[in-house]
Every structure is written in structure tokens, then in C-alpha cells.
Design an enzyme around this catalytic site. Structure first.
Site, PDB file in Angstrom:
ATOM      1  N   ASN B  77       0.833  -1.207   0.000  1.00  0.00           N
ATOM      2  CA  ASN B  77       0.000   0.000   0.000  1.00  0.00           C
ATOM      3  C   ASN B  77       0.861   1.248   0.000  1.00  0.00           C
ATOM      4  O   ASN B  77       2.014   1.228   0.434  1.00  0.00           O
ATOM      5  CB  ASN B  77      -0.944   0.002   1.212  1.00  0.00           C
ATOM      6  CG  ASN B  77      -0.292   0.552   2.458  1.00  0.00           C
ATOM      7  OD1 ASN B  77      -0.286   1.755   2.705  1.00  0.00           O
ATOM      8  ND2 ASN B  77       0.303  -0.320   3.266  1.00  0.00           N
ATOM      9  N   CYS B 138       5.291   4.375   9.832  1.00  0.00           N
ATOM     10  CA  CYS B 138       4.754   4.366   8.469  1.00  0.00           C
ATOM     11  C   CYS B 138       5.903   4.623   7.501  1.00  0.00           C
ATOM     12  O   CYS B 138       6.600   5.631   7.615  1.00  0.00           O
ATOM     13  CB  CYS B 138       3.675   5.443   8.299  1.00  0.00           C
ATOM     14  SG  CYS B 138       3.053   5.461   6.615  1.00  0.00           S
ATOM     15  N   CYS B 384      12.696 -32.827   0.005  1.00  0.00           N
ATOM     16  CA  CYS B 384      11.721 -33.704  -0.671  1.00  0.00           C
ATOM     17  C   CYS B 384      10.362 -33.641   0.015  1.00  0.00           C
ATOM     18  O   CYS B 384       9.323 -33.547  -0.636  1.00  0.00           O
ATOM     19  CB  CYS B 384      12.233 -35.141  -0.721  1.00  0.00           C
ATOM     20  SG  CYS B 384      12.763 -35.780   0.877  1.00  0.00           S
ATOM     21  N   CYS B 388       6.962 -32.455  -1.990  1.00  0.00           N
ATOM     22  CA  CYS B 388       6.022 -33.521  -2.382  1.00  0.00           C
ATOM     23  C   CYS B 388       4.576 -33.009  -2.401  1.00  0.00           C
ATOM     24  O   CYS B 388       4.112 -32.410  -1.441  1.00  0.00           O
ATOM     25  CB  CYS B 388       6.122 -34.693  -1.416  1.00  0.00           C
ATOM     26  SG  CYS B 388       4.923 -35.992  -1.810  1.00  0.00           S
TER      27      CYS B 388
HETATM   28  C1  LIG Z   1      -3.545   0.270   3.551  1.00  0.00           C
HETATM   29  C2  LIG Z   1      -2.801   0.283   4.837  1.00  0.00           C
HETATM   30  C3  LIG Z   1      -2.755   1.442   5.597  1.00  0.00           C
HETATM   31  C4  LIG Z   1      -2.087   1.453   6.814  1.00  0.00           C
HETATM   32  N1  LIG Z   1      -2.107   2.595   7.569  1.00  0.00           N
HETATM   33  C5  LIG Z   1      -1.498   2.591   8.780  1.00  0.00           C
HETATM   34  C6  LIG Z   1      -1.596   3.707   9.648  1.00  0.00           C
HETATM   35  O1  LIG Z   1      -2.240   4.690   9.351  1.00  0.00           O
HETATM   36  N2  LIG Z   1      -0.974   3.638  10.843  1.00  0.00           N
HETATM   37  C7  LIG Z   1      -0.274   2.543  11.235  1.00  0.00           C
HETATM   38  O2  LIG Z   1       0.262   2.523  12.359  1.00  0.00           O
HETATM   39  N3  LIG Z   1      -0.172   1.465  10.449  1.00  0.00           N
HETATM   40  C8  LIG Z   1      -0.770   1.459   9.237  1.00  0.00           C
HETATM   41  N4  LIG Z   1      -0.720   0.320   8.455  1.00  0.00           N
HETATM   42  C9  LIG Z   1       0.023  -0.855   8.933  1.00  0.00           C
HETATM   43  C10 LIG Z   1      -0.900  -1.854   9.602  1.00  0.00           C
HETATM   44  O3  LIG Z   1      -1.513  -1.290  10.734  1.00  0.00           O
HETATM   45  C11 LIG Z   1      -0.134  -3.112  10.026  1.00  0.00           C
HETATM   46  O4  LIG Z   1       0.868  -2.755  10.951  1.00  0.00           O
HETATM   47  C12 LIG Z   1       0.518  -3.831   8.867  1.00  0.00           C
HETATM   48  O5  LIG Z   1      -0.304  -3.764   7.721  1.00  0.00           O
HETATM   49  C13 LIG Z   1       0.821  -5.305   9.188  1.00  0.00           C
HETATM   50  O6  LIG Z   1      -0.320  -6.029   9.553  1.00  0.00           O
HETATM   51  P1  LIG Z   1      -1.202  -6.926   8.515  1.00  0.00           P
HETATM   52  O7  LIG Z   1      -0.280  -7.890   7.854  1.00  0.00           O
HETATM   53  O8  LIG Z   1      -2.255  -7.568   9.340  1.00  0.00           O
HETATM   54  O9  LIG Z   1      -1.780  -5.969   7.518  1.00  0.00           O
HETATM   55  C14 LIG Z   1      -1.387   0.310   7.240  1.00  0.00           C
HETATM   56  C15 LIG Z   1      -1.440  -0.849   6.473  1.00  0.00           C
HETATM   57  C16 LIG Z   1      -2.134  -0.877   5.285  1.00  0.00           C
HETATM   58  C17 LIG Z   1      -2.172  -2.150   4.495  1.00  0.00           C
HETATM   59  S1  SF4 Z   2      15.774 -34.062  -0.445  1.00  0.00           S
HETATM   60 FE1  SF4 Z   2      15.054 -35.778   0.784  1.00  0.00          FE
HETATM   61  S2  SF4 Z   2      16.170 -37.544   0.001  1.00  0.00           S
HETATM   62 FE2  SF4 Z   2      17.222 -35.743  -0.720  1.00  0.00          FE
HETATM   63  S3  SF4 Z   2      18.809 -35.372   0.784  1.00  0.00           S
HETATM   64 FE3  SF4 Z   2      17.083 -34.158   1.385  1.00  0.00          FE
HETATM   65  S4  SF4 Z   2      15.961 -35.461   2.805  1.00  0.00           S
HETATM   66 FE4  SF4 Z   2      17.370 -36.772   1.720  1.00  0.00          FE
END
Ligand SMILES: Cc1cc2nc3c(=O)[nH]c(=O)nc-3n(C[C@H](O)[C@H](O)[C@H](O)COP(=O)(O)O)c2cc1C
Ligand code: SF4
Ligand SMILES: Cc1cc2nc3c(=O)[nH]c(=O)nc-3n(C[C@H](O)[C@H](O)[C@H](O)COP(=O)(O)OP(=O)(O)OC[C@H]3O[C@@H](n4cnc5c(N)ncnc54)[C@H](O)[C@@H]3O)c2cc1C
Ligand code: SF4
Ligand code: SF4
Lengths: 404, 418
Positions: B77, B138, B384, B388
Site C-alpha cells: 500500500n 509508516c 523432498c 512432495c
Molecule cells: C492500507 C494500509 C494502511 C495502513 N495505515 C497505517 C496507519 O495509518 N498507521 C499505522 O500505524 N499502520 C498502518 N498500516 C500498517 C498496519 O496497521 C499493520 O501494521 C501492517 O499492515 C501489518 O499487519 P497486517 O499484515 O495484518 O496488515 C497500514 C497498512 C495498510 C495495508
Molecule cells: S531431499 Fe530428501 S532424500 Fe534428498 S537429501 Fe534431502 S531429505 Fe534426503
């Protein structure tokens, strides 16, 4: 791979989803606003809500949501005709194909088994007691809802096991005993008593009316209809759907040599007879009915399933007579349009042309402390999920009547 | 009805009915939104950062990162703080506090100098804030006297925190930026200035995608773009790391932390709690799915607690911290050789490709059957198992001690459910 699916009697037709596959399917869900799928579940199971719970990895919460809304949630997952209910309404149809709601519901209910606490709890005893006749889906739903309100409920059923059509009608490849038992356990965990091997006659009903505060009649449609005046209907080897399915279920598929089987009827019950005959080792199985492919009542899911099993389907033919001396040897059919007719060799003929309420209860009407619901209240049998809906509504009506 | 457990917790002496709060952002910037989120069950909010004046924002201002068919793995954002001036915000906060007395109104504030911080602290406290959160984090402010530039300068953090403390009587939380290698440094400065707690994390500076059409970053603002904040599921690992580092620092161990960053599910929430967070904040998953996400957070947390016999969040807050140890202290005596379950394996060979090209050439594909076989070259890295596609087809197998090491009991993970 052979073109015909080999599926031994009782073996499950579909595998369950594991967490990863369930997450894949739940990720396809659009998480709709005011989810259309939820509006189209008769029992109010709320698929939009429980799929969202799965999507956010709240798997056991999903199971709890289903169980709270639909006491037969595990059963419904397996055998609801989703394609004309919840899945028909699914918004995802506008993109590709609907969310597989039944499979997700089954997945959630499989998580319930690991739950370390009881999901539903009985209400505080209110001092009232209610009897339910029949241990089919509708009675189970009435009983569970009332038990949640603190009513002491006793279910009486004539069979050896509870479940009604679930246990003795629907085939075990579509609905296993395990799943039925899981749902019934949820009912008995609420303190509901189930008395088995008890046929309730008209006289018994009077006694119950005297003893209980209310009585619920959920006897379903346990008598078979027959085409009137069908020639040869009493020959050996001629049967109707319910007794045939019940026999197969009790003998776990070992019901002797069926030979060539012809089934008359185009509904889901006929399809269950067809798959059962096939799984019990019939030499050939043919289903014929008067409707066309378009108008036949069976769900597409069921038809596809029996066709996979190698069943032959002949739409738009009506049976004229069953031929044989002491034992059936053939069936004569005539086309609904035109002059075609055919005679099919047959060692077993099963009429699956509808069920009706048994004579004892056919004229019963709700009255005062007597309540009637599920298939017993209908002219034509409905579905399990509608029996649950009916059960929930009647439990409300009973609660109102008992003023609790 | 079924059992319910108590999800309430006292955070900084303020009773919260549950630990789930909206983090300061557009998910909580007016009366109607916050009323709706309270009605749906959120425990509280940190009101969208209040500044002196409303912001002048760009359009468009969002972008997201996709991985194959999954969108919103991460979210970018370019938004700043509140669009309203402080007076308007104070009015809204007052009404909310009056209409929802049991819900917690945290208010985020940001000033450009001591006078502004003091005014905002005074006015928001007067409006009814239960806590003040100081936005030192921010990363896309148009003024360099504000936001993460401040958060990277411990002296300013301490100074502004002190000013706020002098102008309020409610708990004060400093919200930190992850755009720094040691969050402990400004956090200690905040505590020195009087902060009662730390919030972590704000967004991570990023360029998510380039737009090949206009040869610039996304989103495209009149042909240009900027470095700005990244959030959502993709940042959870980074948020958890900062949280653990704060809680493991001996000077900060007892300073409460509000955990933020990529919380979408109850499991994410439990992870933050296990690493010591006492309050949880969410933005991105609410922007993507709506306030309703809290329903499954609460429900799942409740079931988790029921199943573990926990009666209070404090029963398990911080429980995982003793098990996060420095790399040099890990037991390196053994290798866990995986086991391939033949009945589940679908013969795709992805394990063999990854083991060859990214591992130790230890999986041979049997001619004819396509069956993968693990050889003696295996070092137990579990690449692996990670690659898988079939859940459960490759699982931890047996423990092999390295030559010369003494065999001993080893704790291993058995169930994989992702
Ligand atoms: C669109 C948007 C606007 C935000 N505005 C603020 C803000 O005004 N103040 C603030 O402290 N954090 C702001 N944040 C940060 C969020 O509060 C939060 O810390 C961050 O997005 C991580 O949390 P999440 O992964 O749940 O979104 C904003 C985040 C987003 C996505
Ligand atoms: S990928 Fe799987 S088989 Fe290959 S070394 Fe790692 S643990 Fe062993
Ligand atoms: C073969 C078959 C397949 C079906 N497949 C599906 C399907 O795939 N999906 C779906 O949704 N629906 C299906 N249905 C319909 C569904 O099973 C019924 O609508 C539902 O079972 C009705 O529930 P109920 O409780 O009213 O009655 P029932 O299930 O019929 O239960 C009534 C019970 O009462 C007992 N009883 C009757 N009289 C007495 C008495 N006098 N004393 C004691 N006990 C008595 C009966 O033996 C029975 O156990 C199918 C029905 C049949 C017959
Ligand atoms: S109960 Fe049946 S109709 Fe209702 S959501 Fe579940 S599968 Fe669909
Ligand atoms: S209608 Fe379909 S897409 Fe929408 S919530 Fe229901 S299952 Fe999901």
C-alpha cells in the site's frame, strides 16, 4: 482400466479429502457475501459459513458449525442431492463449476472425530418428556433439537438398528454405517434414548399419548407402492425396492444368485436397487422407467454412478407384464411412444415405483399433543436434508406446545 | 449450546474481551466501520493514525503479490495516515467510546514535532482513548519528519514518547518499523521515554511488482511508483522474528508486545501468542476478506484452548520462547532420513528433481515403476518432504546419528498438515 467400475458391496464410492485437498477446494470458494449456497440448504447447514471456517483453517470449528445447524451433518454430506440444492446456487458456477460442498462438509465432519470435547450439550432438564416413533432422520432431528432444550426424549423403532432409510435403504457404498453411527452418537450423546426392535402399533400409540407430554410420528414411508393389476407381480423373483435393499443390507450383500435383474422405476430408489443388484453380483442389471432422460426423477449424480457400475438404462418404456410360471423368466416392456416393445430375460424383477406410509399411520393427522413430520407427512417422499428441516421445525412447534 | 472459554485478557491494565484488534489502517477510520467491527466481535481497535491535518493521497495505491494461483500472498500500500483532521477524528472517537463502552479504543497518533505530539496526546485522551499508539513506523510518509524515518532514530523515539507520556494518563504503546535490523534499539529508547508497550510490526518497505507496460513499479501513479509498505501473510515470518527478538532481549522481556503482521487465522494468532504477544492486530486479511475473519479467529482459538485445557490466554502466552534458540545451540548430531510411503506416492518424481537440483542427488527413480528410492547419500534436509504434492507421502523416517556422536533421545515432528 475396465470401462465398468468394480465396486464390492459396502465399499465406499468416494474417498474423503485430506487437509491439503480440502484447502484446495475451500480456496476455490469465493467466500460470497450473504452466501447463496447457504440460502439453498433446506436444513440451514450454512455451507457458506463452514467453508469459510475451513478456508481459515478452523477445521473443528467447521464441524461444530455443521453439527449445531444440522444434527445429521455427516450423513447429509454424503447423500444430499447437492446439485439441485446448495451447489446449484453456488456463485462459482458462473466461473467454472460449483464448490464441492458435500465433500467439504464430509471433510469437516471427519475432523469432528478427533475432537476432544463434546460439541453439543443437552439443555437443563425442563421436566417434559416426548416420544418419537421411528428412528429415521426426521425423528433424530426432532429428538436432538428437543434434547438441546432439556426435554427427555425416547425414540422407538421397529428395526434392529437406528437410522430408518439411512440404515436400510440408502446403499452402504454411498453412506457407510460409520457415518450413520457418528450422527446417531451426536443424538444419543444428548441423552436421547433409542428403543429398538419395538414396533409401535395403533394401540401402543394410544398408550404413548397417555404417558408422554407429546408424541412425534416420524414413521416415514415404509410400505412399497405397486403398479395396480400388474400381471405376474406375485411370481417368485419379483420384489419391491425397500425389502430388497433391506435384505441386501442385513446380509451385507450376500443374497444369493440374482441372475439377470430388471428394475422398474426412474428415481433414486431405483438407482440404489440397481447399484445394489450390481454389487451383489447380478449377471446383468437393467433399469427401465416411463419418464424420459430429461424428466426422470433420479439425480444426475446417482444416474452417473450406476452407469459407471455397468447398469443399462432404458428410458420411456412401461412394463406390460412379468412373465414366468412359478418363477419369473422375463419382463415385457412397451415404448411410451410408437409401437416398439421388448421382452427382457429376467430372473429378478424389482419394482421401485414409490413408497407410501404404512396402513397403520396412513391417515394420521397432527392433533394437540400429536405431531407428524418427515416423509410420513408427505404424499411423496422427500430427502434427508428436508427431513432434518421438518424435524427442526416440528421441534420448535413441540417446544411451543410444551411452553418451554 | 456448546462450551465457551474465556478469551479475555487485561492488556496494560485495560480489560479486553478478546485479544483481536484492528490495526491502525483504513479498516478502522470512521464511525460506521468501527461500529460494525465491534458488532462482529472484535475486542478493540487502534484507530487509523490521527495527525494534525488530513492526508493528500495518491491513486491507485494498492498492489498484491501472487504465487501461481494464489493472490494476496502479500499486499502493498502507498497510503499514509488519516484523511481527516484531528478534530473530526476526536468527534468520532468520542461517539464510539460512548456507544461501545466495553470495547477498547486504542488511538494511533503521529506528529511532526513535539508540539504536535503533545496536542494529539492531549486531545485523543480527552476524546476517550483507552490507549495511545505512537506511529513511529509508516514507511511512506511524504514528510521525513514523520513515520519510519523517526522510528529508525532512537533519540526522536525517546523524545516524542516522553512528550506523549507527559500529556496523557492512558497506557502508551510505541509502534515500531521492521525496516531496521535491530528493533530492540528504538524499542528500548521508547521504553526509556516511558512507553508501556511495543507494537510490532508496521509494513515493510517494498517494490512488489514491476509494470512492464509502463516500465515502473506497481501500482502505477501517473506513470511512476514508489517504495512503500508490504503486509499480509507474506510478512508473518518477519513479524514473528521481530516479536521473538523483542521478547528474548533481557531488557525488553517484560515489556508487553502487541503482535501484528499477516494474521489471518486462529493458528497465526496462536503463533503470535506462543511467542509472547499479549494483544493481536490485523489489517490486510480484513481488507481482503472483511471483519468476519474474526469469527474463525475466535472460534478456532477457543477450540484450541478447550482441547488443551487452557482456561486463560496467559496459560500459553510465551510458551514457545524457550524453544527458540540460537543456531549455534541446535543439536547437530543426527540426520532424520525421510520415509517415502509407497501407497500414497503418485510417482510424479518431484522429490527426485528437487533432491537432485537443490539437494544431494539422494533419490533414485526406479526404472519402469517410477518409484522414488532414497539412497545413502541422503543428508536428512527434508527438501523432498517440502516439495512432495501428496500430503503424508513423505514423512520423517528414522534417526541416523552421525559417525562418532552418541545416540540420544530426539524430539521429532510427526504430523504435517499443510
Ligand atoms: C492500507 C494500509 C494502511 C495502513 N495505515 C497505517 C496507519 O495509518 N498507521 C499505522 O500505524 N499502520 C498502518 N498500516 C500498517 C498496519 O496497521 C499493520 O501494521 C501492517 O499492515 C501489518 O499487519 P497486517 O499484515 O495484518 O496488515 C497500514 C497498512 C495498510 C495495508
Ligand atoms: S531431499 Fe530428501 S532424500 Fe534428498 S537429501 Fe534431502 S531429505 Fe534426503
Ligand atoms: C432407497 C432410498 C434412497 C434414498 N436416497 C436418498 C438420498 O440419496 N438422499 C436423500 O436426501 N434422501 C434419500 N432418500 C429419502 C430419504 O431417505 C427420506 O426422505 C428420509 O429418510 C425420510 O426420513 P423419515 O425420518 O421421515 O423416515 P424414515 O427414514 O423412513 O424412517 C422411519 C423409521 O420409522 C420406522 N417405523 C415405521 N413404522 C413404525 C412403527 N409402526 N413402529 C416403529 N417404527 C416404525 C421405520 O422402520 C424407519 O426406521 C432415499 C429414500 C429411499 C427409500
Ligand atoms: S446439508 Fe446438504 S444441502 Fe445442506 S449444505 Fe450440506 S450438503 Fe448442501
Ligand atoms: S455460493 Fe459457492 S462460492 Fe459462494 S460461498 Fe457458497 S460455496 Fe463459496
Amino acid at each position: 482400466m475396465t470401462k465398468v467400475r468394480q465396486l464390492p458391496y459396502g465399499e465406499l464410492a468416494e474417498n474423503g479429502l485430506n487437509i491439503r485437498l480440502a484447502m484446495e477446494e475451500a480456496t476455490r470458494c469465493l467466500l460470497c457475501d450473504d452466501a447463496p449456497c447457504s440460502h439453498d440448504c433446506p436444513a440451514g447447514t450454512d455451507p457458506g459459513r463452514f467453508i469459510r471456517a475451513i478456508r481459515f483453517r478452523n477445521f473443528k470449528g467447521a464441524a461444530r458449525i455443521i453439527r449445531e445447524n444440522n444434527i445429521l451433518g455427516a450423513t447429509c454430506a454424503e447423500i444430499c442431492p447437492q446439485e439441485r440444492l446448495c451447489e446449484k446456487a453456488c456463485s462459482r458456477c458462473g466461473i467454472d463449476k460449483p464448490i464441492n460442498i458435500g465433500r467439504l462438509q464430509a471433510f469437516a465432519m471427519s475432523m469432528e472425530k478427533d475432537m476432544k470435547f463434546q460439541v453439543l450439550e443437552a439443555g437443563k432438564p425442563c421436566g417434559k418428556k416426548v416420544a418419537c416413533i421411528g428412528a429415521g432422520p426426521s425423528s433424530l432431528a426432532v429428538a436432538a433439537e428437543l434434547a438441546k432444550k432439556g426435554v427427555s426424549v425416547t425414540i422407538l423403532d421397529e428395526n434392529e438398528k437406528a437410522g430408518g432409510v439411512l440404515r436400510y435403504g440408502i446403499t452402504p457404498s454411498r453412506l457407510s454405517d460409520d457415518v450413520i453411527d457418528q450422527d446417531i452418537k451426536a443424538v444419543t450423546d444428548l441423552g436421547v434414548k433409542i428403543v429398538l426392535n419395538k414396533h409401535v402399533s395403533k394401540d401402543d400409540l394410544c398408550a404413548l399419548m397417555a404417558e408422554y407430554d407429546a408424541v412425534y410420528v416420524g414413521v416415514g414411508q415404509s410400505a412399497s407402492k405397486m403398479i395396480p393389476n400388474m400381471k405376474g407381480a406375485d411370481l417368485k423373483g419379483v420384489d419391491t425396492a425397500l425389502p430388497f435393499l433391506k435384505k441386501a443390507r442385513i446380509a451385507n450383500g450376500k443374497i444369493g444368485d440374482l441372475g439377470n435383474v430388471v428394475i422398474i422405476g426412474g428415481g433414486d430408489v431405483a438407482m440404489d436397487c440397481a447399484s445394489t443388484a450390481r454389487q451383489c453380483g447380478a449377471k446383468s442389471v437393467t433399469v427401465s422407467f416411463v419418464e424420459t432422460w430429461e424428466t426422470m426423477p433420479a439425480s444426475k449424480k446417482e444416474v452417473d454412478y450406476v452407469v459407471d457400475l455397468g447398469v443399462t438404462i432404458i428410458p420411456a418404456f412401461k412394463p406390460l407384464e412379468v412373465i414366468g410360471d412359478d418363477k419369473v423368466s422375463a419382463v415385457k416392456l412397451a415404448a411410451m411412444e410408437g409401437n416398439s416393445s421388448m421382452t427382457l430375460d429376467a430372473d429378478t424383477v424389482i419394482f421401485a415405483v414409490g413408497q407410501k406410509v404404512s396402513d397403520d399411520y396412513k391417515d394420521i393427522k397432527a392433533d394437540g399433543k400429536l405431531f407428524v413430520g418427515g416423509d410420513a407427512a408427505l404424499v411423496r417422499g422427500a430427502t434427508v436434508v428436508e427431513a432434518v428441516k421438518s424435524g427442526k421445525e416440528i421441534a420448535e412447534a413441540i417446544a411451543k406446545f410444551l411452553q418451554i | 449450546m456448546s462450551k465457551k472459554v474465556d478469551l479475555s485478557i487485561d492488556f496494560l491494565g485495560v480489560h479486553c474481551e478478546n485479544p483481536f484488534f484492528l490495526s491502525s489502517s483504513p479498516v478502522c477510520h470512521n464511525y460506521e466501520m468501527i461500529a460494525k467491527c465491534f458488532d462482529l466481535g472484535w475486542g478493540g481497535v487502534f484507530y487509523k493514525t490521527v495527525g494534525i491535518n488530513g492526508m493528500n493521497e495518491c491513486s491507485p495505491r494498492f498492489d498484491n503479490v501472487r504465487k501461481e494461483d494464489i493472490g494476496w500472498v502479500g499486499f502493498k500500500n502507498m497510503e499514509q495516515i488519516s484523511e481527516h483532521c484531528w478534530q473530526e477524528n476526536a468527534e468520532i472517537i468520542k461517539r464510539l467510546k460512548h456507544d461501545y463502552p466495553t470495547k477498547v479504543m486504542g488511538v494511533s497518533i503521529m506528529g511532526a514535532n513535539e508540539e504536535e505530539w503533545a496536542l494529539l496526546a492531549r486531545e485523543m485522551t480527552k476524546a476517550g482513548a483507552d490507549m495511545l499508539e505512537l506511529n513511529f513506523s509508516c514507511p511512506q510518509m511524504t514528510s521525513h519528519a514523520m513515520g519510519s524515518d523517526v522510528g529508525q532514530t532512537p533519540e526522536l523515539v525517546e523524545k516524542y514518547t516522553r512528550v506523549v507520556k507527559e500529556n496523557t494518563n492512558v497506557p502508551v504503546i510505541a509502534k515500531m518499523t521492521p525496516n531496521i535490523s535491530h528493533m530492540e534499539v528504538p524499542s528500548k529508547a521508547a521504553v526509556k521515554g516511558g512507553a508501556d508497550a511495543i507494537s510490532s510490526i508496521n509494513t515493510i518497505k517494498s517494490i512488489c511488482n514491476l509494470d512492464l507496460e509502463n516500465v515502473t513499479g506497481m501500482p502505477v501513479v501517473n506513470g511512476k511508483s514508489s517504495i512503500s509498505g508490504y503486509s499480509g501473510a507474506a510478512v508473518k515470518p518477519i513479524a514473528l522474528r521481530f516479536l521473538a527478538q523483542l521478547k528474548m532481549d533481557k531488557d525488553l522481556a517484560n515489556v508487553p508486545v502487541s503482535g501484528i503482521g499477516g494474521i489471518e487465522t486462529w493458528q497465526d494468532a496462536v503463533e503470535f501468542l506462543l511467542l509472547g504477544a499479549e494483544n493481536l492486530q490485523v489489517t490486510t486479511s480484513v481488507m481482503q476478506y472483511g471483519y468476519r475473519v474474526v469469527e474463525d479467529m475466535k472460534d478456532g482459538l477457543e477450540i484450541f484452548m478447550l482441547e488443551h485445557g487452557f482456561t486463560s490466554l496467559r496459560d500459553f502466552i510465551g510458551k514457545a520462547l524457550p524453544n527458540i534458540i540460537p543456531c549455534e545451540d541446535l543439536d547437530r548430531d543426527f540426520q532424520i532420513i525421510p520415509e517415502i510411503h509407497d501407497d500414497l506416492c503418485v510417482r510424479c518424481g518431484r522429490c527426485a528433481i528437487s533432491c537432485y537440483d537443490g539437494g544431494h542427488q539422494a533419490i533414485e527413480i526406479e526404472k519402469g515403476t517410477r518409484k522414488p528410492l532414497i539412497t545413502d547419500k541422503c543428508v536428512g534436509c527434508h527438501l523432498c518432504l517440502n516439495v512432495c504434492p501428496v500430503l503424508g507421502a513423505i514423512t520423517p523416517g528414522f534417526i541416523k546419528f552421525k559417525p562418532g556422536r552418541t545416540p540420544h533421545d530426539v524430539v521429532i515432528k510427526h504430523t504435517y498438515d499443510r
